[in-house]
Design a protein around this motif. Structure first.
Motif, PDB file in Angstrom:
ATOM      1  N   LEU A 132     -59.308  72.112  40.281  1.00  0.00           N
ATOM      2  CA  LEU A 132     -60.693  71.635  40.271  1.00  0.00           C
ATOM      3  C   LEU A 132     -61.164  71.516  38.830  1.00  0.00           C
ATOM      4  N   LYS A 133     -61.434  70.266  38.410  1.00  0.00           N
ATOM      5  CA  LYS A 133     -61.895  70.030  37.034  1.00  0.00           C
ATOM      6  C   LYS A 133     -63.401  70.225  36.966  1.00  0.00           C
ATOM      7  N   LEU A 134     -63.839  71.015  36.005  1.00  0.00           N
ATOM      8  CA  LEU A 134     -65.278  71.265  35.864  1.00  0.00           C
ATOM      9  C   LEU A 134     -65.722  70.997  34.438  1.00  0.00           C
ATOM     10  N   VAL A 230     -68.505  77.988  42.827  1.00  0.00           N
ATOM     11  CA  VAL A 230     -67.867  78.497  41.612  1.00  0.00           C
ATOM     12  C   VAL A 230     -68.913  79.266  40.813  1.00  0.00           C
ATOM     13  N   PRO A 231     -68.653  80.539  40.515  1.00  0.00           N
ATOM     14  CA  PRO A 231     -69.634  81.301  39.742  1.00  0.00           C
ATOM     15  C   PRO A 231     -69.636  80.850  38.275  1.00  0.00           C
ATOM     16  N   ALA A 232     -70.734  81.102  37.580  1.00  0.00           N
ATOM     17  CA  ALA A 232     -70.808  80.765  36.158  1.00  0.00           C
ATOM     18  C   ALA A 232     -69.787  81.593  35.380  1.00  0.00           C
ATOM     19  N   ASN A 237     -57.758  78.062  34.363  1.00  0.00           N
ATOM     20  CA  ASN A 237     -56.712  78.769  35.125  1.00  0.00           C
ATOM     21  C   ASN A 237     -57.194  79.965  35.929  1.00  0.00           C
ATOM     22  N   ASN A 238     -58.476  80.295  35.862  1.00  0.00           N
ATOM     23  CA  ASN A 238     -59.010  81.246  36.848  1.00  0.00           C
ATOM     24  C   ASN A 238     -58.860  80.581  38.207  1.00  0.00           C
ATOM     25  N   TYR A 239     -58.754  81.374  39.243  1.00  0.00           N
ATOM     26  CA  TYR A 239     -58.702  80.733  40.550  1.00  0.00           C
ATOM     27  C   TYR A 239     -59.505  81.484  41.593  1.00  0.00           C
ATOM     28  N   VAL A 261     -57.766  76.291  41.668  1.00  0.00           N
ATOM     29  CA  VAL A 261     -57.509  76.647  40.271  1.00  0.00           C
ATOM     30  C   VAL A 261     -58.465  75.856  39.380  1.00  0.00           C
ATOM     31  N   ILE A 262     -59.184  76.583  38.534  1.00  0.00           N
ATOM     32  CA  ILE A 262     -60.209  75.956  37.692  1.00  0.00           C
ATOM     33  C   ILE A 262     -59.587  75.322  36.454  1.00  0.00           C
TER      34      ILE A 262
END
Ligand SMILES: [Zn+2]
Ligand SMILES: [Zn+2]
Length: 386
Positions: A132-134, A230-232, A237-239, A261-262
């Motif tokens: 997931l691209k943020l 998704v928390p702030a 690579n956090n997931y 996966v962030i």
């Protein structure tokens, strides 16, 4: 010596899930006991194919098999995944930090291993991993995303049972036990290995009147929408683990997990430093000396700020509370504005003349201001050169 699982299915080591599934279906149909009554050879092949598929269709088992061979999957097959569940063992993708993160947001802890226990009914669906691209703005404040994902869902034709009529019969291989015992002799003595029954995959029953739409699997490829909060403060690579949102299990088996996966998109203006962001600002020489008011971008939109007189190059000016939200605890980091002097490359003759005039002005040189270092440096140079 056990045969290589990839060889059994006739696929390459880099085969994707679809290839593996296709190969499995073809072979399973070919060697299925229904089609080959009283054929011991076909039965052995069928078991082999099922055993290979059980491992290669499961991300976790496949990873362990790739890394450790048969030893990596045999023992854990008996203990049902072992401590730590899916990502304990060969988790090259994820470091310990991320598993701590994982525990925090899934409320999980030790649940992973247990969840995959053979005691649960049916075959567990596989985990699904998506990226997931943020943007930094989304990460700064946290975000809720609605994602369309392709995954295995229960087959509509048969209601997920895998059978046209919903009928099942006791598995002829394990007689309903769901597991088979294999004795193996080693130099340390004889071991009895308990493994999932290759015919029924541990279910104890097999499907009658197989559904033609899903080949008796009870699952088909489908598309679903999933909401992810998704928390702030997350990092690359956090997931996040969404329990039970992965692939549905065959024939009513519990669904696997969806692992999100962030991925942080690079920002046009800001460089992230932990929970702070840095913005580089170049101002003209008169502005950095005399001070000025400028507008700078922040993650919350543009704001006005003051550059005080005589600001030195590389100075970091702080804008509190405009950084990234803290993942643990409340509040946000800060934005830093790194101020530098803009040095133009093309100058008009008129500007050059102004600068030449300025150069002659007595108050403009470092010597005139005698900051200790420069003064002693020049004094020493004079002493040396004479
Ligand atoms: Zn079906
Ligand atoms: Zn069985």
């Amino acid at each position: 010596m056990k045969k290589d699982y990839y060889e059994i299915l006739g696929v390459g080591r880099s085969a994707d899930k679809d290839e593996i599934k296709k190969a499995y279906r073809k072979l399973a149909l070919k060697y299925h006991p229904d089609k080959n009554p009283d054929n011991k050879d076909a039965e052995d092949h069928f078991k082999e194919v099922n055993g290979a598929y059980e491992v290669l269709s499961n991300d976790d088992k496949r990873r362990r098999y790739d890394q450790f061979g048969h030893a990596g999957v045999d023992s854990s097959a008996a203990s049902g995944g072992g401590a730590g569940g899916a990502y304990g063992a060969g988790g090259a993708d994820f470091s310990d930090i991320f598993s701590a993160f994982n525990d925090m947001f899934s409320g999980g802890g030790g649940g992973g291993g247990q969840r995959r226990s053979r005691a649960s009914a049916g075959i567990h669906g596989t985990d699904l991993k998506i990226r997931l691209k943020l943007s930094l703005e989304e990460i700064a404040k946290g975000v809720e995303k609605t994602l369309k994902i392709k995954k295995q869902v229960p087959c509509k034709e048969c209601g997920g049972s895998g059978s046209k009529t919903g009928a099942t019969e006791t598995c002829p291989t394990c007689h309903g036990a769901g597991e088979v015992r294999q004795a193996s002799k080693t130099m340390f003595g004889q071991f009895v290995n308990i493994a999932a029954c290759p015919t029924c995959g541990g279910e104890g029953r097999i499907v009658k009147d197989r559904c033609t739409s899903c080949y008796g699997e009870g699952i088909k490829q489908g598309e679903v929408t999933v909401k992810v909060t998704v928390p702030a403060g997350v990092q690359d690579n956090n997931y996040l683990t969404l329990r039970g949102q992965g692939n549905s299990g065959p024939r009513g088996g519990a669904a696997g997990d969806l692992i999100v996966v962030i991925e942080e998109k690079p920002h046009e203006f800001f460089v992230r430093n932990g929970d702070d962001v840095i913005y580089s600002l170049a101002v003209s020489f008169p502005d950095i000396v005399l001070g000025t008011k400028v507008e700078v971008p922040t993650l919350d939109g543009a704001i006005k700020m003051t550059i005080p007189p005589s600001t030195q190059p590389e100075t970091m000016l702080r804008i509190p509370g405009h950084g990234i939200g803290h993942l643990r605890g409340s509040g946000r980091g800060d934005q830093y504005v790194k101020v530098n002097v803009f040095v133009p490359k093309d100058l008009s003759q008129a500007d050059k003349d102004i600068l030449k005039g300025l150069r002659k002005s007595p108050g403009i040189s470092p010597e005139a201001h005698g900051t200790g270092a420069e003064k002693s440096f020049f004094a020493k140079m004079k002493d040396i050169i004479g």
